[in-house]
Structures are given as C-alpha cells and as structure tokens.
Write an enzyme that holds these catalytic residues in place. Structure first.
Site, PDB file in Angstrom:
ATOM      1  N   LYS A  82     -27.213  78.645 -49.613  1.00  0.00           N
ATOM      2  CA  LYS A  82     -28.252  77.684 -49.214  1.00  0.00           C
ATOM      3  C   LYS A  82     -29.296  77.547 -50.317  1.00  0.00           C
ATOM      4  O   LYS A  82     -29.710  76.440 -50.670  1.00  0.00           O
ATOM      5  CB  LYS A  82     -28.904  78.118 -47.891  1.00  0.00           C
ATOM      6  N   GLN A  86     -32.078  83.130 -40.967  1.00  0.00           N
ATOM      7  CA  GLN A  86     -30.636  83.353 -40.878  1.00  0.00           C
ATOM      8  C   GLN A  86     -30.302  84.226 -39.666  1.00  0.00           C
ATOM      9  O   GLN A  86     -30.885  85.294 -39.485  1.00  0.00           O
ATOM     10  CB  GLN A  86     -30.148  84.012 -42.181  1.00  0.00           C
ATOM     11  N   ASP A 132     -33.153  73.411 -38.861  1.00  0.00           N
ATOM     12  CA  ASP A 132     -31.898  73.820 -38.220  1.00  0.00           C
ATOM     13  C   ASP A 132     -31.710  73.089 -36.892  1.00  0.00           C
ATOM     14  O   ASP A 132     -30.611  73.032 -36.365  1.00  0.00           O
ATOM     15  CB  ASP A 132     -31.937  75.340 -37.926  1.00  0.00           C
TER      16      ASP A 132
END
Ligand code: NAP
Length: 286
Positions: A53, A97, A120
């Site tokens: 990422k 995460q 997200d």
C-alpha cells in the site's frame, strides 16, 4: 468459445495513471493527497499488505505515512494516534491494517476514524452512506469489482446478480453496489440451501467465500460475468480463487483470473478513495 478475461492488472494501470494525474494537479494546488497506514503487531501477511500500500502511494505521488507499533500497543494509545491523524491536514485517508491484536476492539478503532478520512469505507456511517445512496467512500474490494464489471460494457439494469458471501467488507457492500446499478440481487451464504440453483440463474456472479472450487462450470449460466474475489491456495500452494477457473471459463462470457483480477484493484480503489478525499477537501475550501 472461452470467456473473455477481465484484466485487473491492465485496468489498475489505467486507473492509477488517472490517479497520478489528479495527484499532480492537487499537489500543484497545495493539497498533495496523504494516506496514513497503521500496523499493529508483526503479522507477516499484514506486513506485506502495508508495504504494498505504501509503495503504491509513492508510485502515484501521494504523501504516505506508515506507523508501525508493537503488538502490545494499548487500545487507548491507538485511539489517540487516530485522533491525531484525524486532525492532521496532510492526511486525507487513514487505514488501520486488520486483523488487530485481540485486546483491541476493531469496531472501536474503525469508528474512531473520521468519516471524511475513512477511505476503507468500513465504518457504520460509511456503510449507511452506501446503503442510502449518499456520497461516501465505498469499500475498496467491491468498488474494484464494480469497475471490473464496467469494463465488460454490460448494462446491469434488469440483470440478475448473485453474490456469494455476506461479509461486511465484501459481500454486503458488493450487493449494495450491484443494487445501485439496477441489478436484481441475491445474496448467498453458508446456510444457502442450493447454491447452484441461484448461481445458474445469474447474469453476474461474484464469489467472495474463501474456499476454492465453490463455483464450478455446472453452476454457471452460459455467457455470465464471473468475478472471483477469493484468495486461497491450491494443493501445490499456488494462489487461486473461489472459482474453478479452467472449467468456468468454458461457460462464462467474462471472467476474472486469480491472480490478476480483483487483487490489484483493491489497492487501486484505496488510492482512488484517497485522491477523492483530497479533492473533496479542496473543493470545500474554495
Ligand atoms: P469472510 O468474512 O470469511 O466471508 C465469507 C463468506 O462466505 C461468509 O459470508 C460465508 O457465509 C460465506 N460462505 C462460506 N462458505 C460458504 C459456502 N459453502 N457457500 C456459500 N457461502 C459460503 O470472507 P471475506 O473477508 O468476505 O473474504 C472472502 C474471500 O475474499 C477470502 O478468500 C478473502 O481472502 C478474499 N478477499 C480478497 C480480496 C482481494 O483483494 N482480492 C479482498 C478481500 C477479501 P456465512 O456468513 O454464513 O458464514
């Protein structure tokens, strides 16, 4: 005739080129998009994901911050970091995460992220925005699946779409996005009595289960679009999806491979959400 492959690598490259151009314009206007990625603990798979990422951010010209913490970081300390990033003007997206260590409540953490930076799209508010059709961040994997379906040129209006899987991060938002595109949507799950009965009627099947060979050729309507979200290992340890690719490609009209289908799109849509977040902020300032 075998199905046409939907190429997630090529589409990702095209979308990332567009994101890089938008990033250059934003940076010139003094609003370089910034993504903060937080990793707690040493989970090896998570380390690879966050590295990818952060690298992707650099490739399109984003500012990125990677914050790594030991597995014993307290929940309160993590929430404090999120609060600081929420008010950091250089940051337009915050990603924590998953999975987190057991002593940290993931829901508390997700809800602590400002909705304006929830790239997200996992918070309850973001889910509500999707559900009600309001502008907001769409969860990256289903958002990427929609982009892959768009490349087929098939209009989803009136089509029957079957989503296999009902997780909050993939299956449910996927169904909502298909519904918004005017498909008639069926959601299947582990308690579905006869999965093949449903999938055989589908013009579009999205498999998001996590079990290989869940969808076989006899379960697919000729010409259907098949999107394989699954990430599994075959007997030889090779990455494979939920779909029996060799069999289903002989029946379907379009199909995504694994790897090279949905996988590359997930990070691309994270970049897309982050650039959109920076663009929104700039628009609101003007
Ligand atoms: P998840 O939370 O474990 O959900 C799996 C879903 O599959 C559940 O809703 C479950 O039903 C359903 N299911 C299980 N067995 C089934 C069966 N035999 N028939 C029909 N449905 C069944 O998984 P997830 O997070 O949604 O992820 C799904 C897969 O996608 C995994 O392989 C994951 O690694 C992959 N993934 C890939 C990407 C990517 O970027 N490529 C991103 C995210 C996820 P119940 O609800 O009834 O238990």
């Amino acid at each position: 005739m075998p199905a046409q492959h939907i190429d997630g690598i090529l589409l990702s490259q095209q979308l990332r080129a567009d994101i890089a151009a938008r990033t250059a314009r934003l940076t010139e206007a003094g609003k370089q998009p910034g993504l903060a990625v937080i990793l707690v603990g040493e989970d090896p798979a998570s380390q690879v994901y966050v590295r990818n990422k952060v690298k992707a951010c650099g490739d399109v010209g984003f500012h990125s911050v990677l914050e790594k913490y030991d597995a014993d970081l307290s929940e309160a300390a993590l929430l404090d970091r999120i609060a600081a990033l929420n008010s950091d003007p250089a940051i337009h997206g915050i990603l924590v995460q998953m999975p987190l260590p057991k002593h940290i409540d993931p829901n508390k953490v997700i809800e602590a992220i400002s909705t304006a930076k929830d790239v997200d799209g996992y918070s309850v508010l973001s889910a509500g925005e999707l559900m009600t059709g309001l502008e907001g961040f769409r969860p990256c994997t289903p958002y990427g699946c929609m982009k892959l379906i768009e490349t087929t040129g098939v209009d989803l209006r009136g089509k029957h779409a079957v989503v296999i899987g009902r997780s909050n991060t993939v299956g449910k938002p996927m169904a909502m996005l298909l519904l918004q595109a005017n498909a008639t949507v069926t959601i299947c799950h582990s308690a579905t009595a006869d999965l093949g009965y449903h999938t055989r009627q589908a013009d579009v099947v999205v498999a998001a289960v996590g079990r290989r060979n869940t969808l076989t050729a006899d379960m697919v309507k000729p010409g259907a679009i098949v999107i394989d979200v699954g990430m599994n290992r075959d007997d030889a340890g090779k990455l494979c999806g939920d779909v029996d690719f060799a069999g289903v490609r002989e029946v379907a009209g379009h199909i995504t491979p694994v790897p090279g289908g949905v996988g590359p799109m997930t990070i691309t849509m994270l970049l897309q959400n982050t650039v959109e977040s920076a663009e929104r902020e700039l628009k609101n300032q003007r």
